[in-house]
Write a protein that holds these residues in place. Structure first.
Motif, PDB file in Angstrom:
ATOM      1  N   GLU A 177       0.832  -1.194   0.000  1.00 23.39           N
ATOM      2  CA  GLU A 177       0.000   0.000   0.000  1.00 23.39           C
ATOM      3  C   GLU A 177       0.871   1.250   0.000  1.00 23.39           C
ATOM      4  O   GLU A 177       2.046   1.208   0.368  1.00 23.39           O
TER       5      GLU A 177
ATOM      6  N   ARG B 202       1.322   5.004   1.471  1.00 22.81           N
ATOM      7  CA  ARG B 202       0.924   5.842   2.605  1.00 22.81           C
ATOM      8  C   ARG B 202       1.515   7.234   2.454  1.00 22.81           C
ATOM      9  O   ARG B 202       2.672   7.396   2.040  1.00 22.81           O
TER      10      ARG B 202
ATOM     11  N   GLN C 108      -6.458   9.742  10.329  1.00 20.96           N
ATOM     12  CA  GLN C 108      -7.398   9.743   9.217  1.00 20.96           C
ATOM     13  C   GLN C 108      -6.694   9.631   7.873  1.00 20.96           C
ATOM     14  O   GLN C 108      -5.603  10.146   7.666  1.00 20.96           O
ATOM     15  N   VAL C 109      -7.365   8.927   6.976  1.00 19.26           N
ATOM     16  CA  VAL C 109      -6.916   8.779   5.589  1.00 19.26           C
ATOM     17  C   VAL C 109      -8.011   9.327   4.695  1.00 19.26           C
ATOM     18  O   VAL C 109      -9.178   8.943   4.822  1.00 19.26           O
TER      19      VAL C 109
ATOM     20  N   LEU D  20      -7.103   5.022   9.516  1.00 14.64           N
ATOM     21  CA  LEU D  20      -6.009   4.247   8.949  1.00 14.64           C
ATOM     22  C   LEU D  20      -6.076   2.815   9.461  1.00 14.64           C
ATOM     23  O   LEU D  20      -6.254   2.568  10.664  1.00 14.64           O
ATOM     24  N   THR D  21      -5.922   1.865   8.553  1.00 10.37           N
ATOM     25  CA  THR D  21      -5.896   0.453   8.917  1.00 10.37           C
ATOM     26  C   THR D  21      -4.663  -0.196   8.305  1.00 10.37           C
ATOM     27  O   THR D  21      -4.052   0.325   7.374  1.00 10.37           O
TER      28      THR D  21
ATOM     29  N   GLU E  39      -4.800   1.158  12.991  1.00  8.36           N
ATOM     30  CA  GLU E  39      -3.358   1.347  13.191  1.00  8.36           C
ATOM     31  C   GLU E  39      -3.056   2.770  13.632  1.00  8.36           C
ATOM     32  O   GLU E  39      -3.572   3.730  13.060  1.00  8.36           O
TER      33      GLU E  39
END
Length: 556
Positions: free
Chosen positions: A99, A101, A235-236, A248-249, A259
């Protein structure tokens, strides 16, 4: 090159990422910092990186750094010896989850994102497995027991505390441990031994039991159980616009978990430590962000959290950059989210946005948009999906929080400033894993912001001053002055920490910190025999810093 080998040990197994991991590569990709890959496109841990980290970890554990690792040539180019230790590239097994980030640094003056410090990084998810192989040869004329001891030390470290490899290892990335380990020994000094090695790969060697919770030598580990008392998440931004952000995970191979990155935790702790140090010494905060991260004159802050390099690398009087002594692990929820359901909620958000944007309805005004009924319908559909997710999760409950900005002139809702976010709420005291801090005591031996001409007289005073600052930060965390994640100034991110539940564990060779082993933070803070020397060292360091800043004109 032909070198005679009399005995060989081969250690194999799977290196399993215990946290997200990144080793930088040079290929173009979806992020500014891409993951290293081999010619077949597989993510890998280069053998050069693994060998260097293993050697460094053993050195920190007190294992002698002997000639099996090789010898460098002399200055005239003569001499030197190649390593007798071979570590292969460790390629990822299967198809790992990758992923992208986004990362941002926070300006200490304005409290917002620092200009020019937003970047993206590819990371491999926790649970990613890498095929590991290491071979150690015992050369002719050498003591084979030395090579055997080296292999045993490597196996113990990899199977126990593990090693941290790659980028941002002090900020929660890169921890790997060896599982399914197999050690084989081959006798290459005789014909029978060589034939046996060719047939079976060597005789298996039993490995002692390993403890993954073992504290490495020279490390003081602080374990902080905690619980949010409101919504808490990093937060994403969302791809759609039914809700603007999700928490966020991360993936751990089988599950999805919330996470709290080690970088977020460490950034918050550093910012608070700087506030304490600048309050005590009167040091002003530089306007430029890189100057802030140099922490000039704030020795305990720089020793704990590291310091940026001076801008002019040619000036020997300016301090070089240095990694801090404090490592902060990434913290994840103990509550596991069903991956399929979580991904369904995220996918539904995008589909709803596409449906609303392209169903042919356009409200009054310029350009495409959505009606109030469409917004309500989309949010209602998403809420039902979130409710189904909540029925499958224990310890965490998700809500869709609605926000609106108020127009200061009309007193009503500001136009186009209504938005919603998905927020997690802990419903169980054990919904999150404890925060783990590892303090490397051997890196607290000097003030990294000073030159040798201004070095402090006592290394123990430096260590005690840095530990005193860390304890002050932890005390304020227990008192509720520190929050994590998004919206800490607007009711979110608050945490509860019981100082009696915070435990300190000292590994071997931790010096005077061994007296703190097994004690709680509450016990340490109320013990005058412990706090008196820490307080004296902290005050002496603060006075020296204040005097130096006054001479240099560094006060606000």
């Amino acid at each position: 090159m032909s070198r005679r080998v009399i005995r060989r040990w081969e250690l194999t197994g799977s290196l399993v990422a215990q946290a997200p991991l990144h080793i930088g590569g040079l290929d173009a990709g979806p992020a500014q910092l891409v993951q290293a890959r081999d010619g077949a496109g597989r993510p890998l841990l280069p053998g050069t990186a693994l060998a260097g980290v293993i050697r460094s970890a053993l050195r920190a554990d007190g294992v002698p750094d002997h000639r099996l690792w090789g010898l460098p040539p002399e200055r005239d180019g003569t001499g030197g010896e190649a390593s007798w230790v071979r570590v292969d590239d460790a390629c990822a097994v299967g198809t790992p989850y990758v992923e992208v980030r986004d990362h941002v640094s926070i300006d200490r003056v304005h409290g917002v994102a620092a200009r020019g410090h937003l970047f993206s990084r590819e990371v491999l998810a926790a649970g990613t497995r890498f095929a590991f192989r290491m071979v150690v040869d015992a050369p002719e004329g050498a003591d084979a027991a030395t090579a055997e001891d080296l292999v045993g030390a490597v196996a113990a470290r990899l199977r126990g505390p593990g090693i941290s490899v790659g980028a941002a290892v002090t900020r929660g990335l890169g921890l790997v441990r060896l599982t399914d380990a197999v050690l084989r020994e081959s006798d290459l000094a005789s014909r029978a031994g060589m034939l046996a090695a060719l047939r079976t790969g060597g005789e298996p060697v039993d490995l002692p039991a390993a403890d993954p919770d073992e504290v490495p030598p020279g490390v003081l580990r602080i374990v902080v159980p905690w619980r949010p008392h409101g919504p808490l998440a990093v937060q994403v931004s969302s791809d759609g616009d039914v809700v603007s952000a999700f928490p966020l995970t991360g993936h751990d191979g089988e599950h999805t978990r919330l996470e709290l990155p080690g970088s977020s935790i460490k950034g918050v702790l550093r910012s608070h430590a700087e506030r304490i140090a600048r309050t005590v010494t009167g040091a002003c905060t530089p306007e430029k962000f890189l100057d802030q991260m140099r922490a000039d004159g704030l020795g305990p802050v720089a020793a704990l959290f590291g310091t940026a390099a001076a801008r002019d690398g040619d000036d020997p009087t300016l301090p070089a950059g240095r990694r801090g002594a404090l490592r902060v692990a990434t913290c994840v929820s103990t509550a596991a989210l069903p991956t399929a359901q979580w991904e369904a909620v995220r996918l539904l958000q995008r589909r709803l946005a596409d449906t609303v944007d392209h169903d042919g309805a356009e409200p009054p005004g310029d350009g495409p948009g959505r009606t109030a009924d469409q917004v309500r319908a989309a949010l209602g559909t998403l809420q039902r999906a979130v409710d189904e997710l909540n029925d499958s999760v224990d310890g965490i409950r998700f809500t869709i929080a609605h926000h609106v900005a108020v127009d200061r002139w009309t007193g009503g809702a500001a136009e186009s400033l209504l938005f919603a976010t998905v927020q997690p709420h802990a419903t169980d005291a054990g919904a999150w894993q404890p925060i783990t801090l590892d303090l490397a005591m051997d890196r607290l031996d000097q003030d990294p912001t000073t030159t040798s001409a201004h070095a402090t007289a006592s290394a123990d005073d430096d260590r005690r001053a840095a530990l005193a600052l860390l304890l002050l930060v932890l005390r304020d965390l227990c008192d509720g002055w520190i929050g994590f994640g998004h919206g800490t100034t607007r009711g979110a991110g608050g945490v509860r920490v019981d100082p009696a539940a915070v435990t300190l564990r000292a590994g071997p060779r931790s010096g005077w910190c061994t007296t703190l082993d097994g004690r709680s933070l509450a016990d340490v803070l109320t013990d005058d025999e412990v706090t008196a020397p820490l307080t004296a060292a902290w005050q002496a360091t603060a006075r020296r810093t204040a005097a130096r800043l006054a001479t240099a004109g560094g006060h606000a």
